[in-house]
Design a protein around this motif. Structure first.
Motif, PDB file in Angstrom:
ATOM      1  N   ARG A 100       0.834  -1.139  -0.042  1.00 30.39           N
ATOM      2  CA  ARG A 100       0.170   0.235  -0.126  1.00 30.39           C
ATOM      3  C   ARG A 100       0.710   1.297  -0.041  1.00 30.39           C
ATOM      4  NH1 ARG A 100      -3.267  -3.556   3.615  1.00 30.39           N
ATOM      5  NH2 ARG A 100      -5.775  -3.281   2.816  1.00 30.39           N
ATOM      6  N   LYS A 131      -8.654   7.525   3.327  1.00 29.32           N
ATOM      7  CA  LYS A 131      -7.164   7.713   3.174  1.00 29.32           C
ATOM      8  C   LYS A 131      -6.707   9.106   2.435  1.00 29.32           C
ATOM      9  CE  LYS A 131      -6.622   3.453   1.539  1.00 29.32           C
ATOM     10  NZ  LYS A 131      -6.443   2.435   1.063  1.00 29.32           N
ATOM     11  N   MET A 178      -7.092  -3.971  -9.971  1.00 28.17           N
ATOM     12  CA  MET A 178      -7.873  -4.430  -8.840  1.00 28.17           C
ATOM     13  C   MET A 178      -9.507  -4.759  -9.255  1.00 28.17           C
ATOM     14  SD  MET A 178      -6.273  -2.730  -5.431  1.00 28.17           S
ATOM     15  CE  MET A 178      -7.205  -4.187  -4.470  1.00 28.17           C
ATOM     16  N   ARG A 234       0.989  -1.075  -5.284  1.00 31.47           N
ATOM     17  CA  ARG A 234      -0.303  -0.593  -5.622  1.00 31.47           C
ATOM     18  C   ARG A 234      -0.023   1.015  -5.978  1.00 31.47           C
ATOM     19  NH1 ARG A 234      -5.283  -1.054  -2.298  1.00 31.47           N
ATOM     20  NH2 ARG A 234      -4.241   0.169  -0.953  1.00 31.47           N
ATOM     21  N   ARG A 294     -16.987   0.890   5.132  1.00 30.12           N
ATOM     22  CA  ARG A 294     -16.443  -0.212   5.755  1.00 30.12           C
ATOM     23  C   ARG A 294     -15.760   0.396   7.317  1.00 30.12           C
ATOM     24  NH1 ARG A 294     -11.183  -0.843   1.609  1.00 30.12           N
ATOM     25  NH2 ARG A 294      -9.907  -1.068   3.414  1.00 30.12           N
ATOM     26  N   GLU A 327     -12.459  -4.334  -7.426  1.00 28.30           N
ATOM     27  CA  GLU A 327     -13.168  -4.135  -6.089  1.00 28.30           C
ATOM     28  C   GLU A 327     -14.325  -3.334  -6.100  1.00 28.30           C
ATOM     29  OE1 GLU A 327     -10.253  -2.131  -3.534  1.00 28.30           O
ATOM     30  OE2 GLU A 327      -9.204  -0.785  -5.211  1.00 28.30           O
ATOM     31  N   GLY A 376      -9.691  -6.935  -4.695  1.00 29.81           N
ATOM     32  CA  GLY A 376      -9.730  -6.218  -3.194  1.00 29.81           C
ATOM     33  C   GLY A 376     -11.142  -6.329  -2.502  1.00 29.81           C
ATOM     34  N   ASP A 425     -13.079  -3.519  -0.287  1.00 31.90           N
ATOM     35  CA  ASP A 425     -14.008  -2.711  -0.874  1.00 31.90           C
ATOM     36  C   ASP A 425     -14.971  -3.495  -1.511  1.00 31.90           C
ATOM     37  OD1 ASP A 425     -12.923   0.226  -0.508  1.00 31.90           O
ATOM     38  OD2 ASP A 425     -11.179  -0.449  -1.344  1.00 31.90           O
ATOM     39  N   GLU A 484       0.312   4.290  -0.254  1.00 30.16           N
ATOM     40  CA  GLU A 484      -0.179   5.559   0.412  1.00 30.16           C
ATOM     41  C   GLU A 484       0.298   5.582   1.813  1.00 30.16           C
ATOM     42  OE1 GLU A 484      -2.022   3.362  -1.172  1.00 30.16           O
ATOM     43  OE2 GLU A 484      -3.163   2.225   0.411  1.00 30.16           O
ATOM     44  N   CYS A 509      -6.258  -9.717  -2.251  1.00 33.70           N
ATOM     45  CA  CYS A 509      -5.561  -9.263  -1.123  1.00 33.70           C
ATOM     46  C   CYS A 509      -6.238  -8.431  -0.138  1.00 33.70           C
ATOM     47  CB  CYS A 509      -4.539  -8.305  -1.823  1.00 33.70           C
ATOM     48  SG  CYS A 509      -5.264  -6.970  -2.807  1.00 33.70           S
ATOM     49  N   GLY A 510      -7.679  -8.752  -0.057  1.00 37.75           N
ATOM     50  CA  GLY A 510      -8.591  -8.158   1.147  1.00 37.75           C
ATOM     51  C   GLY A 510      -8.196  -9.165   2.244  1.00 37.75           C
TER      52      GLY A 510
HETATM   53  C1  PEP Z   1      -9.351  -3.906  -0.675  1.00 35.99           C
HETATM   54  O1  PEP Z   1     -10.043  -3.152  -0.767  1.00 35.99           O
HETATM   55  O2  PEP Z   1      -9.545  -5.269  -0.462  1.00 35.99           O
HETATM   56  C2  PEP Z   1      -7.948  -3.759  -0.397  1.00 35.99           C
HETATM   57  C3  PEP Z   1      -7.001  -4.717  -0.337  1.00 35.99           C
HETATM   58  O3  PEP Z   1      -7.329  -2.567  -0.462  1.00 35.99           O
HETATM   59  P1  PEP Z   1      -7.609  -1.534   0.793  1.00 35.99           P
HETATM   60  O4  PEP Z   1      -8.123  -2.312   1.985  1.00 35.99           O
HETATM   61  O5  PEP Z   1      -6.315  -0.843   0.922  1.00 35.99           O
HETATM   62  O6  PEP Z   1      -8.669  -0.535   0.074  1.00 35.99           O
END
Ligand code: PEP
Ligand code: MG
Length: 761
Positions: free
Chosen positions: A471, A515, A603, A507, A639, A605, A626, A629, A473, A676-677
């Protein structure tokens, strides 16, 4: 009406305890409505009976004595129907129940409204009159409004009452649960230490002075003392955290600079205000300004400013700092608002967990907690933090739950988890270099999600085979301006080298939503549906190009970079991003730097992209889901919002069907698929995903060993059978219970946790 309501709410909020708060309500409501009686009956969750808790107009001796079954009498009827009941002749109603001690026989009209908080009936608010008449619409609406406004206050007060040890029926309270948001995984069992700001800014009075020099000197001394405290805390943490995280303390200290807060306080002192009053005025103005900002990152800064202000005030008031406090060896640090400085005050070997009434997973404290592997729950809005000093409690950082007065059974349950965590970490030693292969030989790659350098170190020791999500960011968030291309390059190089020769999926900047960057505020009504992820960076190609250039240059000689595009909701975004990435790649090569073109992924998502997996896959090298999201957008549940946290259900059938469809479509397109969630890091989730065809699971490093243990103990045939059963379920609850029973049947009870003990589904 509004003013009246506001005054009542304020007064109730200021009441020291539940009894006093209830008394204020009945007194004020009776006066406001001009009725003869106003009473509150609360439902005791243990005995499931209503107790008369406060009254104006009925015999005060009956308080605490009059009690009704949960569906008994008119009060019970209001509670069961969850609606107001307005009667002109109550004694005539078949459900009327007469209590001789109350003296209520003379009251004929009755209006009762339920007090409901988070769908739970807490009690019933009743007004009564002697003359037989129906209360008019305005009166009914007023009482409904009062009840709705006060429900949260009553819930809070009730929790305080219960936490004082006894339920209404006089039994010992047990397993009192407060829900919040999960800040950092893990379980902590220990004793609460309440961290509170050393001084209260809100109560500082105004005072005019003549000795301006003296006040200025006092301020300087106080600011210098606070600076020293925080620098000491930073030094104390230095050995435990990375320089990037230490930068948080610099940001924090920057608030005290002459150019910022201190300068403004001095300006007020120059005008003749005493230092404490000037400090209060400036700090509270900053705080109200920041609190009004929609952007969640900036809003969080109000906490830092208030905390610093309180610290300076403490020195001004010559109070001793809280640094000398005693901490039990199993300290659970709790506070109305935890700040990074509070966290550093507890010796690390004594600190087990963190709980904050306010805050979100975006708070600096949450970032630090994750980096330090400390279970953390934030946003526990109904928890009366100030009343919990010394209490035994359990922090469930997986499910965002905190328990007071834990029963022996609950302690045993969580101790098992703690033991299991220890066991898993020691088993990990053996597992570390073994492949993640199912019993029937299917290999699954376990990757990690990273952000801070501490994640990298932990990932390596946990045997990660690559990074499925870096990540980017996070380093942007703990900086004070956009990091330069060179700074980014160094940072990315560190990640790529750490995992070399394994792949690192970087990413591109995913800001917006929850964020945001302090130096690039984005203020929107609906940030999650707004300017987020790829939308921001395509609108700012200078940021995107610089970042991609830094990534590609950083990969020179390593060639283990993969680039991932967040928040793709349109094909054109993929195409435009690809065009820019190719441009950078060619420019870098033209500069004579020998790099290979990294694989590019998108992604999935956002719901729209679920239906365009094929078209997206044709354009990129890999697909990464993801699920965090995706769950949020499919279910239309923010979330991070604790109010709807129970609706955020990763095991919702719609989510499962979407994940399955993505897998089938990506396989049909012949493109590698990863996820990757958070779901990938849940043992049950990992089984389902494996059965669906996901072969690359990327997760928090802490979860990796557990997932590896599970996957090494199952066969694909069994997992596919479980999946078939789950896909036939039509509610999230059924999915979860079916999954848990499958796991138990197969002897995997060990892996069924952590499921929230409060049953958050
Ligand atoms: C997701 O959205 O599943 C993800 C892995 O990204 P982030 O949690 O950073 O939004
Ligand atoms: Mg996401």
């Amino acid at each position: 009406m509004l003013n009246l309501l506001r005054r009542i709410v304020q007064e109730v909020n200021a009441a020291p305890g539940l009894d006093q708060a209830l008394r204020v309500i009945v007194t004020r409501v009776r006066a406001a409505m001009g009725t003869e009686v106003c009473s509150i009956y609360l439902l005791d969750p243990d005995s499931n009976r209503y107790f008369l808790m406060a009254t104006e107009g009925l015999n005060p001796d009956s308080i605490g004595k009059v009690t009704l079954g949960h569906s008994e009498g008119l009060v019970g009827l209001v509670g069961v129907r969850e609606e107001p009941l307005n009667l002109d002749d109550a004694p005539e109603h078949p459900r009327y129940r007469y209590f001789p001690d109350t003296g209520e026989e003379k009251f004929r009209s009755f209006l009762g409204v339920p007090i409901i908080h988070h769908r739970k009936v807490l009690g019933v608010l009743v007004v009564q009159q002697q003359d037989s008449r129906l209360f008019d619409e305005g009166e009914e609406a007023f009482l409904v409004t009062v009840s709705a406004q006060l429900a949260a206050v009553i819930a809070h007060g009730e929790a305080t009452g219960i936490l004082s040890g006894l339920s209404f029926a006089g039994q010992q309270a047990r397993d009192v649960c407060f829900k919040g948001a999960a800040g950092a995984n893990g379980v902590a069992i220990g004793h609460a230490v309440v961290s509170y700001p050393p001084a209260d800014l809100n109560v500082v009075p105004n005072k005019l002075i003549t000795d301006i020099g003296g006040e200025l000197a006092q301020l300087d001394a106080a600011v210098a003392a606070v600076r020293l405290d925080i620098e000491n805390v930073g030094r104390e943490l230095a050995s435990r955290i990375r320089p990037e995280e230490r930068a948080l303390f610099d940001v924090y200290l920057g608030i005290l600079d002459e150019q910022a807060l201190t300068g403004e306080v001095k300006a007020l002192i120059q005008k003749g205000h005493w230092a404490q009053g000037a400090l209060r005025a400036v700090v509270l103005e900053y705080v109200s300004h920041f609190e009004a900002i929609a952007d969640s990152y900036l809003r969080e800064r109000a906490v830092d400013i208030r905390d610093l202000g309180q610290r300076v005030l403490a020195y001004l008031q010559k109070q001793s700092s809280t640094l000398q406090r005693e901490y039990p060896p199993d300290t659970i640090l709790i506070s109305e608002e935890l700040t990074p400085a509070m966290l550093g005050e507890v010796p690390r070997d004594r600190l087990r967990g963190l709980v904050s009434v306010r805050g979100s997973s975006n708070s600096h404290v949450a970032i630090l907690a994750r980096a330090m592997n400390l279970p953390c729950v934030l946003g526990v809005v109904d928890m009366p933090a100030g009343k919990l000093e010394g209490m035994e409690m359990i922090v469930d950082g997986y499910n965002g739950e905190v328990f007071g007065y834990p029963s022996a059974e609950l302690i045993t349950y969580y101790q098992r988890i703690v033991e299991e965590e220890k066991q898993v970490s020691s088993d990990l030693e053996k597992l570390r270099d073994l492949p993640c292969r199912t019993e029937d030989g299917q290999d699954i790659s376990l990757w990690v999600n990273t952000g801070l350098m501490t994640d990298v170190m932990r990932s390596l020791s946990h045997g990660a085979e690559g990074v499925g999500l870096y990540r980017t960011e996070v380093p942007f968030m703990i900086s004070e301006r956009f990091p330069s291309e060179l700074e980014q390059r160094d940072c990315y190089r560190e990640q790529l080298e750490a995992f070399y020769p394994n792949p690192v999926t970087m990413r591109t900047l995913d800001i917006g939503g929850d964020k945001t960057l302090p130096y690039f505020p984005i203020s929107e009504e609906n940030p999650f549906l707004g300017w987020r992820g790829i939308r921001v960076t395509l609108d700012h190609p200078e940021i995107f190009l610089g970042q991609v250039r830094a990534m590609i240059k950083a990969s020179e000689g390593l060639d283990n970079l993969r680039i991932l595009l967040p928040m793709i909701s349109n094909i054109s975004e993929v195409e435009e991003a690809l065009r820019l990435i190719y441009r950078v790649y060619h420019e870098v090569r033209e500069d004579g730097i020998d790099v290979v073109m990294p694989p590019i992924g998108a992604m999935i998502e956002v719901p729209s992209s679920v239906f365009q997996v094929k078209e997206i896959a044709e354009r990129v090298d890999f697909i990464s889901v993801g699920s965090n999201d995706l769950t949020q957008y499919l279910l239309a549940v923010d979330r991070n919002n604790p109010r709807v946290a129970n609706l955020y259900q990763p095991f919702h059938p719609a989510v499962l069907h979407a994940l399955y469809k993505i897998s089938l479509d990506a396989q049909a397109a012949g493109k590698p698929l990863s996820i990757c969630g958070e779901l990938a890091g849940d043992p049950g989730g990992a089984i389902i995903l494996t059965a669906m065809g996901y072969r690359f699971l990327s997760m928090n490093a802490v979860n990796l060993p557990r997932v590896k243990l599970v996957l090494r103990s199952i066969s694909m045939e069994w997992a596919e059978d479980v999946l078939r059963r789950l896909l036939a379920c039509d509610t999230p609850q059924l999915v979860r219970s079916t999954l848990e029973s499958c796991l138990r049947e197969a002897g995997f009870e060990f892996f069924t946790r952590p499921s929230g003990k409060a049953g958050s589904d």
